[in-house]
Scaffold this motif. Sequence first.
Motif, PDB file in Angstrom:
ATOM      1  N   UNK A  40     -21.791 -50.824 -68.892  1.00  0.00           N
ATOM      2  CA  UNK A  40     -22.830 -49.831 -69.179  1.00  0.00           C
ATOM      3  C   UNK A  40     -22.207 -48.574 -69.782  1.00  0.00           C
ATOM      4  N   UNK A  41     -22.915 -47.958 -70.705  1.00  0.00           N
ATOM      5  CA  UNK A  41     -22.357 -46.846 -71.479  1.00  0.00           C
ATOM      6  C   UNK A  41     -21.944 -45.676 -70.596  1.00  0.00           C
ATOM      7  N   UNK A  42     -22.711 -45.347 -69.562  1.00  0.00           N
ATOM      8  CA  UNK A  42     -22.360 -44.188 -68.754  1.00  0.00           C
ATOM      9  C   UNK A  42     -21.058 -44.440 -67.986  1.00  0.00           C
ATOM     10  N   UNK A  43     -20.810 -45.672 -67.599  1.00  0.00           N
ATOM     11  CA  UNK A  43     -19.542 -45.996 -66.945  1.00  0.00           C
ATOM     12  C   UNK A  43     -18.403 -45.974 -67.961  1.00  0.00           C
ATOM     13  N   UNK A  44     -18.707 -46.404 -69.166  1.00  0.00           N
ATOM     14  CA  UNK A  44     -17.703 -46.461 -70.218  1.00  0.00           C
ATOM     15  C   UNK A  44     -17.141 -45.076 -70.506  1.00  0.00           C
ATOM     16  N   UNK A  45     -17.999 -44.073 -70.519  1.00  0.00           N
ATOM     17  CA  UNK A  45     -17.540 -42.712 -70.813  1.00  0.00           C
ATOM     18  C   UNK A  45     -16.569 -42.218 -69.752  1.00  0.00           C
ATOM     19  N   UNK A  46     -16.781 -42.665 -68.517  1.00  0.00           N
ATOM     20  CA  UNK A  46     -15.874 -42.247 -67.453  1.00  0.00           C
ATOM     21  C   UNK A  46     -14.514 -42.919 -67.589  1.00  0.00           C
ATOM     22  N   UNK A  47     -14.523 -44.167 -68.076  1.00  0.00           N
ATOM     23  CA  UNK A  47     -13.262 -44.920 -68.190  1.00  0.00           C
ATOM     24  C   UNK A  47     -12.447 -44.433 -69.371  1.00  0.00           C
ATOM     25  N   UNK A  79     -14.469 -50.161 -78.695  1.00  0.00           N
ATOM     26  CA  UNK A  79     -14.785 -50.917 -79.902  1.00  0.00           C
ATOM     27  C   UNK A  79     -16.155 -50.548 -80.459  1.00  0.00           C
ATOM     28  N   UNK A  80     -17.165 -50.503 -79.572  1.00  0.00           N
ATOM     29  CA  UNK A  80     -18.489 -50.124 -80.039  1.00  0.00           C
ATOM     30  C   UNK A  80     -19.353 -49.745 -78.856  1.00  0.00           C
ATOM     31  N   UNK A  81     -20.399 -48.987 -79.139  1.00  0.00           N
ATOM     32  CA  UNK A  81     -21.426 -48.677 -78.154  1.00  0.00           C
ATOM     33  C   UNK A  81     -22.758 -49.070 -78.773  1.00  0.00           C
ATOM     34  N   UNK A  82     -23.504 -49.929 -78.044  1.00  0.00           N
ATOM     35  CA  UNK A  82     -24.732 -50.469 -78.614  1.00  0.00           C
ATOM     36  C   UNK A  82     -25.681 -50.864 -77.498  1.00  0.00           C
ATOM     37  N   UNK A  83     -26.943 -50.488 -77.649  1.00  0.00           N
ATOM     38  CA  UNK A  83     -27.981 -50.899 -76.696  1.00  0.00           C
ATOM     39  C   UNK A  83     -27.634 -50.533 -75.248  1.00  0.00           C
ATOM     40  N   UNK A  84     -27.009 -49.383 -75.060  1.00  0.00           N
ATOM     41  CA  UNK A  84     -26.718 -48.935 -73.706  1.00  0.00           C
ATOM     42  C   UNK A  84     -25.454 -49.501 -73.111  1.00  0.00           C
ATOM     43  N   UNK A  85     -24.742 -50.343 -73.869  1.00  0.00           N
ATOM     44  CA  UNK A  85     -23.495 -50.931 -73.393  1.00  0.00           C
ATOM     45  C   UNK A  85     -22.373 -50.605 -74.362  1.00  0.00           C
TER      46      UNK A  85
END
Length: 934
Positions: free
Chosen positions: A897-904, A914-920
Amino acid sequence: MMMKKYLIILLVWFVSDVELALATAGESSLQPENLRCEYLENPIGLDEMSPRFNWTHKAGNVAAFGQKQTAYRIIVASEVRLLHQNKGDEWDSGWVNSDQMQQIEYKGKVLRSDRYYYWKVVVKDEKGLVSAWSKTAFWATGLLQQNDWKAKWIGTNELFDPSQKDCNISDPWLRKTFNLPQKPGKAVLFLASVGYHELYVNGKKVGDDVLSPAVTDHTKRARYVAYDIAAALKPGKNVIAIWLGTSWSIFGPYLTAGRPNTPIVIAQTAIYNTKTPVAGAKPTLVVQTDESWKTHASPSKLLGTWDFAKMGGELWDANQEIADWNTITCDEAKWSKVTVYQPDLILSAQTVEPNRLFDEIKAIGIESRPDGSYRVDMGVNFAGWTEVDLRGNKGDRIAFEYSEREQMDQTFNLHSAYIIGARGKGTFRNRFNYSSGRWIVIRGLKYKPQLSEIRGWMVRTNFQAATNFECSDTLQNWIYDKVKWTFQNLSIGGFVVDCPQRERLGYGGDAHATCETGMYNYKLGAFYTKWMQDWRDVQGTESIVGNMYDPEFARKKVMSGRLMNNGVLPHTAPTYSGGGGPAWGGIVVSLPWFVYQHEGDKRILEKNFELIRGWLSFLDSHTKDDILQRFGGDWDFLGDWLWPGATAQGMNNNKEETLCLNNSYRVFNLRTAAKIARVIGKDVEAEHWEQQAERCRAAIHARFYRAADHSYADSSMANLAAALLAEIPPADLRAAVMKRLEKDILVLHKGHINVGITGGAMLFKLLRQEGRDDLIYSMTSQKDYPSWGYMKANGATTIWEMWEKDLPGHSLLHSSYLYPGAWYIEGLAGIQRDPARPGFQDFIIKMPGLDQKQLSWARASFDSPAGQIKTAWRREAGRTELEVTVPPNCRGRLNLPEHMLREVIGERKYIKILEVKNGYGLVLLSSGKYIFKM
């Protein structure tokens, strides 16, 4: 307003710093292993002129990260000693700067027939360090040209009479004695038979394969099996003996002029004094089948006639035994001369694993019954062999009846028998047939047998298992286990049968319900390559329904059964018989594509391209105004099959819903064919099929779309799924149609499935692609009718043919509903193919869209073509932990999920977004083992 929570996301390395990611200084981080040639481990008898090599890697340091192959070198030698000296006299690829380790073609000297070739590989790692050489692997060529065959087809003069209730001919013995001056160094015997065979040399069976060869279209082809018999030969007198089993030799659709209706065999071996004869060397002796061989009836005979519900079993008459029939001591005085035949058959190698015995099954209960019979419970429904120790008086006939239904003594006329001989005891054991069921009724015994005297084995093609999976939901685990067990019991003879007791046919429609489940759980590259050759062989002939031996019924009243030569396909391969529809022939488009995605195998696309073109051309000839029209007889245009309540509603119909589904499936075929054409550089065909798919899409939508509820045709679950999978709805309507499918599952059918074989395969394919784990979970978690849970509640040990249990004449071990098997790996374990790079060197990891109440943990290990991928995740008390193992020379794309991705991102420089799309978002993971805590 959302409550703010503290979210800690940690990535834990199994090493203390980046330096430990490298192996010991000066040592490569990689070691090549699991060497395969044409998907097989050390195969013998290959007739492929440009075989392909595959391998995976073992990490030099299992705690390291980023292990990557940057170059490889393959050498192929004619002798092991040369290979040990690192000399490739047949081929030395030199250093190739590439991370490729799959589908690498041999490009050395022209291969010679009947020769061993030895090979190994060495690689460079991410720092340019050279690995140790791999272990030595080999393959042996078969007879590469048809004129290499000097032997003759032989058999007996007994011919099958189809008018009899049971087969009238015996399974024959054949033998040949010869002398050798010394112990040979090399002797490979190539043996092709129409009907099953067993090979013996000097009294001992060669190999542990059973029910050989693989099932093949005997109107065109016979497959030979290669046996290395050098170790079994000796100086002086030797004997080669062959036992033939009637089986497929009398199968009606294989009845052709020029081939006798009886089992036949052709075999030859060139015997050399040395292990590695030089080019041009003359063999010491050539032994081959010809008129000099002798034959005798064996004690074994087929019961039944190898037809629909008449597969029968085996009769063994111990009074006809000859103990030394296959040894040099046998008196041949009463043996007859063989008959030589001249069938017009292509001889090609069996490039698929043979059948073997698996999973010894022990009886769990024996019931004495008032009529003097005994009913044995084997504890599980299975297809395979049984073995029973027996005692009695000479001439006593002991009968065995097999049933998959507790209330019936016999299902589908499966039965065997044993006649006691003079010794007063013996053992019945299958040899050239198999049964299917859970219960065995034994009649004719004068005593109650012991549990220890009754044994069984499942029989299947000897492909390797690839996957282990389990999760927190016991019902899901049950479904997964039973789907796998059922698949194995259907995989007999190098293709998937619909059912092992009634028909044993290779339905294309059923293949859609099994093939991706198969690929995600077993190593099936060779298996599906062989099956695709079967489909090429049968093209040009319509299906046959009915008794092949009644031409009036088979060829006129139901179907023509005539050669069409216009791309038409029967609905089964290599077996011709049976009904189906466009989705059945459509397997020739989708299966090669699925294999390509899974294995990275472009050759399977190239070899089957004309087959695909021919099939689509045939469908075009039955199209009007971009709508496929009904064609053929009553059994040629089936749509979905065996949905809940289907038999009562009528499945074989001319209704609009069938026309809609088959047209949607055709568009799915066209889109898939266009992708195939793009991959192999057929851009003209690709553009044609893309444009055709769009025209047909528009026509289907205009005719069948129901705007009032955003559905198609009859608003059924099957047609909704088919339309969405084929991309029929315009882009602005797709979400509404998807929402309508969701309503159909969750509201109208209260979370239950309402499709059959064809519709179900398309539904699960669609939902896996869409990431709708919630909808699949809803259908697989139900416990009442119709569902897999309903099967479990009713004591099933295999997956049924129908959602209903007790409709007579239907199988309880069937290929119908095996499609969840792929979802457990791709959805719940989250291991997904990367469409941009087939073969799993790149793959995607995505946790399922389920909440903790539905599923709290799952774990899997998957031996992908590129190496073992592992995932394990757990949700507990608002925390999520995910473990991922990326094999060496591979990359995983983790979907979070995108919000978790920003933390990582930003925590570690080694994570690449690589990419952010559809909330992931997708992040790239190099090889290594990772733990995420979120």
